[in-house]
Structure formats: structure tokens, C-alpha cells
Design a protein around this motif. Sequence first.
Motif, PDB file in Angstrom:
ATOM      1  N   ARG A  28      12.402  30.036  27.693  1.00  0.00           N
ATOM      2  CA  ARG A  28      12.803  29.252  26.524  1.00  0.00           C
ATOM      3  C   ARG A  28      14.159  29.666  25.925  1.00  0.00           C
ATOM      4  NH1 ARG A  28       9.649  25.803  23.447  1.00  0.00           N
ATOM      5  NH2 ARG A  28       7.719  26.945  23.649  1.00  0.00           N
ATOM      6  N   PRO A  29      14.445  30.988  25.774  1.00  0.00           N
ATOM      7  CA  PRO A  29      15.729  31.349  25.160  1.00  0.00           C
ATOM      8  C   PRO A  29      16.928  30.810  25.947  1.00  0.00           C
ATOM      9  CG  PRO A  29      14.288  33.285  25.342  1.00  0.00           C
ATOM     10  CD  PRO A  29      13.621  32.167  26.077  1.00  0.00           C
ATOM     11  N   ALA A  30      16.854  30.864  27.282  1.00  0.00           N
ATOM     12  CA  ALA A  30      17.992  30.409  28.100  1.00  0.00           C
ATOM     13  C   ALA A  30      18.189  28.908  27.951  1.00  0.00           C
ATOM     14  CB  ALA A  30      17.749  30.752  29.555  1.00  0.00           C
ATOM     15  N   LEU A  31      17.083  28.184  27.918  1.00  0.00           N
ATOM     16  CA  LEU A  31      17.189  26.725  27.815  1.00  0.00           C
ATOM     17  C   LEU A  31      17.757  26.319  26.453  1.00  0.00           C
ATOM     18  CD1 LEU A  31      14.119  24.843  29.259  1.00  0.00           C
ATOM     19  CD2 LEU A  31      16.515  24.268  29.529  1.00  0.00           C
ATOM     20  N   LYS A  32      17.302  27.018  25.426  1.00  0.00           N
ATOM     21  CA  LYS A  32      17.785  26.693  24.072  1.00  0.00           C
ATOM     22  C   LYS A  32      19.276  26.959  23.980  1.00  0.00           C
ATOM     23  CE  LYS A  32      13.958  27.178  20.870  1.00  0.00           C
ATOM     24  NZ  LYS A  32      13.328  28.086  19.923  1.00  0.00           N
ATOM     25  N   LYS A  33      19.711  28.021  24.646  1.00  0.00           N
ATOM     26  CA  LYS A  33      21.121  28.394  24.591  1.00  0.00           C
ATOM     27  C   LYS A  33      21.983  27.367  25.321  1.00  0.00           C
ATOM     28  CE  LYS A  33      24.039  32.268  25.735  1.00  0.00           C
ATOM     29  NZ  LYS A  33      24.055  33.488  26.534  1.00  0.00           N
ATOM     30  N   ARG A  34      21.573  26.984  26.533  1.00  0.00           N
ATOM     31  CA  ARG A  34      22.401  26.084  27.359  1.00  0.00           C
ATOM     32  C   ARG A  34      22.175  24.617  27.079  1.00  0.00           C
ATOM     33  NH1 ARG A  34      24.189  27.298  33.243  1.00  0.00           N
ATOM     34  NH2 ARG A  34      24.753  29.467  33.092  1.00  0.00           N
ATOM     35  N   GLY A  35      20.951  24.299  26.620  1.00  0.00           N
ATOM     36  CA  GLY A  35      20.566  22.901  26.476  1.00  0.00           C
ATOM     37  C   GLY A  35      20.198  22.350  27.841  1.00  0.00           C
ATOM     38  N   GLY A  36      19.302  21.375  27.885  1.00  0.00           N
ATOM     39  CA  GLY A  36      18.947  20.789  29.168  1.00  0.00           C
ATOM     40  C   GLY A  36      17.557  20.204  29.178  1.00  0.00           C
ATOM     41  N   ILE A  37      16.925  20.326  30.339  1.00  0.00           N
ATOM     42  CA  ILE A  37      15.621  19.698  30.537  1.00  0.00           C
ATOM     43  C   ILE A  37      14.632  20.753  31.025  1.00  0.00           C
ATOM     44  CG2 ILE A  37      14.351  18.041  31.973  1.00  0.00           C
ATOM     45  CD1 ILE A  37      16.797  16.319  32.119  1.00  0.00           C
ATOM     46  N   TRP A  38      13.407  20.660  30.546  1.00  0.00           N
ATOM     47  CA  TRP A  38      12.328  21.468  31.142  1.00  0.00           C
ATOM     48  C   TRP A  38      11.289  20.468  31.631  1.00  0.00           C
ATOM     49  CZ3 TRP A  38       9.781  26.363  28.517  1.00  0.00           C
ATOM     50  CH2 TRP A  38       8.955  26.993  29.464  1.00  0.00           C
ATOM     51  N   PHE A  39      11.155  20.417  32.953  1.00  0.00           N
ATOM     52  CA  PHE A  39      10.311  19.405  33.579  1.00  0.00           C
ATOM     53  C   PHE A  39       9.081  20.038  34.221  1.00  0.00           C
ATOM     54  CE2 PHE A  39       8.790  16.936  37.104  1.00  0.00           C
ATOM     55  CZ  PHE A  39       8.840  15.621  36.651  1.00  0.00           C
ATOM     56  N   GLY A  40       7.914  19.384  34.082  1.00  0.00           N
ATOM     57  CA  GLY A  40       6.719  19.891  34.768  1.00  0.00           C
ATOM     58  C   GLY A  40       5.467  19.120  34.402  1.00  0.00           C
ATOM     59  N   TRP A  41       4.354  19.753  34.645  1.00  0.00           N
ATOM     60  CA  TRP A  41       3.036  19.158  34.400  1.00  0.00           C
ATOM     61  C   TRP A  41       2.703  19.242  32.902  1.00  0.00           C
ATOM     62  CZ3 TRP A  41      -2.058  22.240  35.008  1.00  0.00           C
ATOM     63  CH2 TRP A  41      -3.157  21.387  34.847  1.00  0.00           C
ATOM     64  N   SER A  42       2.068  18.208  32.397  1.00  0.00           N
ATOM     65  CA  SER A  42       1.709  18.182  30.968  1.00  0.00           C
ATOM     66  C   SER A  42       0.503  19.068  30.671  1.00  0.00           C
ATOM     67  CB  SER A  42       1.365  16.751  30.563  1.00  0.00           C
ATOM     68  OG  SER A  42       0.208  16.338  31.321  1.00  0.00           O
ATOM     69  N   GLY A  43      -0.207  19.481  31.739  1.00  0.00           N
ATOM     70  CA  GLY A  43      -1.460  20.232  31.525  1.00  0.00           C
ATOM     71  C   GLY A  43      -2.643  19.279  31.404  1.00  0.00           C
ATOM     72  N   LYS A  44      -2.352  17.945  31.490  1.00  0.00           N
ATOM     73  CA  LYS A  44      -3.433  16.952  31.338  1.00  0.00           C
ATOM     74  C   LYS A  44      -3.769  16.296  32.678  1.00  0.00           C
ATOM     75  CE  LYS A  44      -2.232  15.744  26.613  1.00  0.00           C
ATOM     76  NZ  LYS A  44      -0.817  15.551  26.284  1.00  0.00           N
ATOM     77  N   VAL A  45      -5.039  15.978  32.836  1.00  0.00           N
ATOM     78  CA  VAL A  45      -5.479  15.249  34.025  1.00  0.00           C
ATOM     79  C   VAL A  45      -5.656  13.789  33.608  1.00  0.00           C
ATOM     80  CG1 VAL A  45      -7.283  15.021  35.765  1.00  0.00           C
ATOM     81  CG2 VAL A  45      -6.602  17.286  34.962  1.00  0.00           C
ATOM     82  N   ALA A  46      -4.944  12.883  34.330  1.00  0.00           N
ATOM     83  CA  ALA A  46      -4.967  11.462  33.949  1.00  0.00           C
ATOM     84  C   ALA A  46      -6.282  10.805  34.350  1.00  0.00           C
ATOM     85  CB  ALA A  46      -3.809  10.746  34.632  1.00  0.00           C
ATOM     86  N   ASP A  47      -6.678   9.869  33.549  1.00  0.00           N
ATOM     87  CA  ASP A  47      -7.823   9.027  33.863  1.00  0.00           C
ATOM     88  C   ASP A  47      -7.284   7.904  34.739  1.00  0.00           C
ATOM     89  OD1 ASP A  47     -10.422   8.802  33.491  1.00  0.00           O
ATOM     90  OD2 ASP A  47     -10.363   8.022  31.433  1.00  0.00           O
ATOM     91  N   GLY A  48      -7.421   7.985  36.039  1.00  0.00           N
ATOM     92  CA  GLY A  48      -6.814   6.975  36.927  1.00  0.00           C
ATOM     93  C   GLY A  48      -5.386   7.354  37.267  1.00  0.00           C
ATOM     94  N   THR A  49      -4.534   6.334  37.471  1.00  0.00           N
ATOM     95  CA  THR A  49      -3.132   6.591  37.849  1.00  0.00           C
ATOM     96  C   THR A  49      -2.348   7.074  36.632  1.00  0.00           C
ATOM     97  OG1 THR A  49      -3.404   4.660  39.261  1.00  0.00           O
ATOM     98  CG2 THR A  49      -1.156   5.521  39.029  1.00  0.00           C
TER      99      THR A  49
END
Length: 476
Positions: A28-49
Motif C-alpha cells: 500500500r505505501p508504494a502505491l499511494k506514493k506513485r499512484g496507480g492501480i491495484w487489480f485482483g480478486w474481490s474476495g467474493k464468489v459470484a452467483d452465476g457469471t
Amino acid sequence: MSRLVVVSNRVGIPDGNARAGGLEVAIRPALKKRGGIWFGWSGKVADGTPGPAKTVHQDKVDYVTVDLPQDDYDEFYNGFANRVLWPILHYRLDLAEFTRRDLSGYFRVNQFFVENLEKFLRPDDVIWVHDYHLMPLAQMLRERGHKNRLGFFLHIPCPPPEILTGLPNHERVVAGLCSYDLVGFQTENDANNFSRYLANEVGLKRAGDSSFHYEDRSVTVGIFPVGVETEAFSRMAARAVGSQFVNKVMASMSGRALIIGVDRLDYSKGIPERLNAFERFLANFADWRGLVTYLQITPRSRTDIREYADIGRLVGEAVGRINGTFGEASWTPLRYINKAHSRTALAGLYRSARVGLVTPLRDGMNLVAKEYIAAQDADDPGVLVLSRFAGAARECGAALLVNPYDSEGVAIAINRALGMPVEERRMRHQANFAMLVKNDLSQWAERFLGLLDGVSSTDPAAEMLDPPMRRIARQG
Ligand code: F6P
């Protein structure tokens, strides 16, 4: 400065329920410093697609997450990542449960990540991928024509090639890491193991001390031990000892010395072995009975996986046995709780504990060890008993280093820690603390990204040069 795009399975979405653990603290500190995107899984399992990716914006960072369908969650997360890669990378080939179905789920989810991620990418973004869930990502991005600088960091251990090759299809999974420009590890041991794998199993030729030729590019192997925000954590701990929560816990100790252990419920953490050691300690050093309380905080994790349920049962039984054997109406030797605690609460407990027990059977780094050191009062510090098989042992050599498989040895170390004179405690703490300040977390990401900036693998003339020479060549 190029925009930073971090990709990891868990994302530290700033919603107060972050589940990214040590990874989050580190990134988190590096991202806050540079700005940008943090991409990944939401931690949620979708109901269907699953629906389209969702974005939360805060402090120059877009947190972009996707849900996973049930099949992907089962085959990718519970399956290949945590039933195959996790045990093997922790040297536990015996626990790996490989199926081709899970392997294809692993590649399918990596592809799904790539397809969603590329909608957000710019050509000059620096992409930094984290951990064992996403090893094939670079190869997939390259196949789709992305020429971005691509780095990978493995937060967990990398075993020797003799173990890595026990992974069916290791050529597709581990060798996929060659498509990154820079592959980072926690310790020299991990980096050496991977380099040996590249040289002996993939047959790559060295392009320099730490880099290899791979097809028409090169891949560099680096060592970047994750640290903690030492001074800030130390201040947090000093404040937290005054909190109502810590006061209440310490009052309940009735003057007894506190021994603390904090781990996710995971077989790699060596909790049953540690409990055996505590049992030995009570049996062999009877003078301490009634004078110590061991508090083991162990949030449950990956509960859908059988090995995790098994370890939970084993630990529960050991706790019952120890308290049943040694406990008295007025004293419970061992308190075992599964509730997760805030970092502030833990900081206060670490500072109040005479002994910190961190005895994993194998661990990439282990930030609990570092936080325990950072939290101590320099005038009257507690003692860290640390497994030699945690990555942290490389930097925290002034702790009492133990072999977690030797329960008698760990029992002796607990006794030694509790009886250690203050001068020796201060000396050991000072040495460990100085090491942590030297390798503070604030420099970790910058070191990685600095090196990644310098290892452009697209210049064929640069391929023959070591990374520092390449940087000079690029500048000149
Ligand atoms: O050690 C790797 C790691 O990603 C840690 O950063 C984190 O605490 C843990 O694994 C989380 O595991 P999971 O995402 O499976 O809950």
C-alpha cells in the motif's frame, strides 16, 4: 515516473475489511506514493457469471476487483493455488493434491485476470505481480502483445529444484516466470533455488551474475526481503500499551509473564509443534508453572481445505491436553483464540509480552517476527524465539534461533528467554532493531521498482550486461 499497476489475488480495498495480510502492509505505501492501480480478486464468489470489474478510487489509487465464479474459486484458489502450490512451495510435497482440473482452473483464472486487466493498461505502465496465484500472468500478457516492464515478487518460499520438479507441469507453471523482466524473492536461499531451477531444469544460460537469457529477452533474479515500518510500528506499540484493550488483557494476567504467538491457522506455521514445545517447557521447567501465560492468537484461514480443518482439530486437541494436564483452578497455562485482532491491538500485546514465539516450519519472511521486535521497549525488551526456517531469521539473527521440529530445544529457548538478564535482552534487541531500520519497508518497493526500471529486456544489446551496467548503458 511511470504509473504502477499492482496485480495480486487479494486486494487491500480500503473498506476496513481488507484481507490481504502481509501483502497489503508491504504494497500500500508504494502505491499511494506513485499512484496507480491495484487489480485482483474481490474476495467474493459470484452467483452465476461474474459482472464487470468494480473500481474504488482513493488517494491516487484505483482499486479494481473482479468476482470469481464458484468453479474458479474451487479450482484456482482452493485447488491449484492452495492445495498444490502453497504446500509445494513450503517444502510439503507430501500434502500436495494435484489434479489436471485444478491446473486448468488456475490457467483459466489467470487468463480471466489478464482479459480484465488489459482494459485498464497503458503502454508505459510498470506492472508488478505478486505471489504464487499469478505466476503465468506475464507470459499471457506477452502473448497478447504487451511490452510493459513486468516484475514478479514471491512472498512465500521457493524450494530447491529437487522439490519444484515434483510439481506436475512445473515447466508450464514455474518456468512461466521467465516472461517477467525481474523476479524477486525474500531471501538469498529462495533466489538461489530459483536460479538453480532456471539453469538446471529450464536450461537457461546466464546473461550476468543474476540474470538469464530467455528466448529473445532476459530475466533477472533479485533478493528483496520485505520489512516493516519499524519506527512507525514502534510508536504504534508504545501508544497501544496504554489502551483499554491491552490494560484489560494484562490485568487478566495477574502479574504473570506473557508469552505470545500470532499466526494464521496454517500447517506451515508449526503450531502443533510449538504447543508440544510449550508442553515440554511446562514439564521440564516446573518452576515456571503458574508464573506464565501463553496466548496463541490464530485466526482461521482457507477453511474449505481439508488440511486446514485437520490442523484446526489437532491444535484444539493439544490445547485441551495441555490445559487439562497442567492447568489449575486458579491458572490456565494456555489461551487459544481464533478471533482476528487489529494491528494496533497486536502491537500493544507484542510490547507487553516477555516472549514472542514465531516458530514456522517454513515461512517466506514472517512479519510477526519483525513486528514483535519493532514493538519492544528498548529499555526492557522482550525476547523473540524464532524459527531458523523463517525468512526473517536471516536478518534477525540476534533472536533465539530454534529448530521448530526440536520441541525440547524450543522448550529450552523459552526457559532461556524468560530468564534472560536485561543487559543481554537489550543487546539482542538493539542488534535486531538496527537491522530492521536498515531494511525498512519504505525502501522495499522502491528497491524492487528501481531495479525493474533498470532491466528493460527489449534492448538486445543490453542482454549481455549485468543490471547495473545495463542501467548505465541506457543512460549513456
Ligand atoms: O503469505 C502469503 C499471503 O498472501 C499473506 O500475505 C497473507 O497473509 C496470506 O497469504 C493470505 O492468505 P489467503 O489470501 O489465502 O487468505
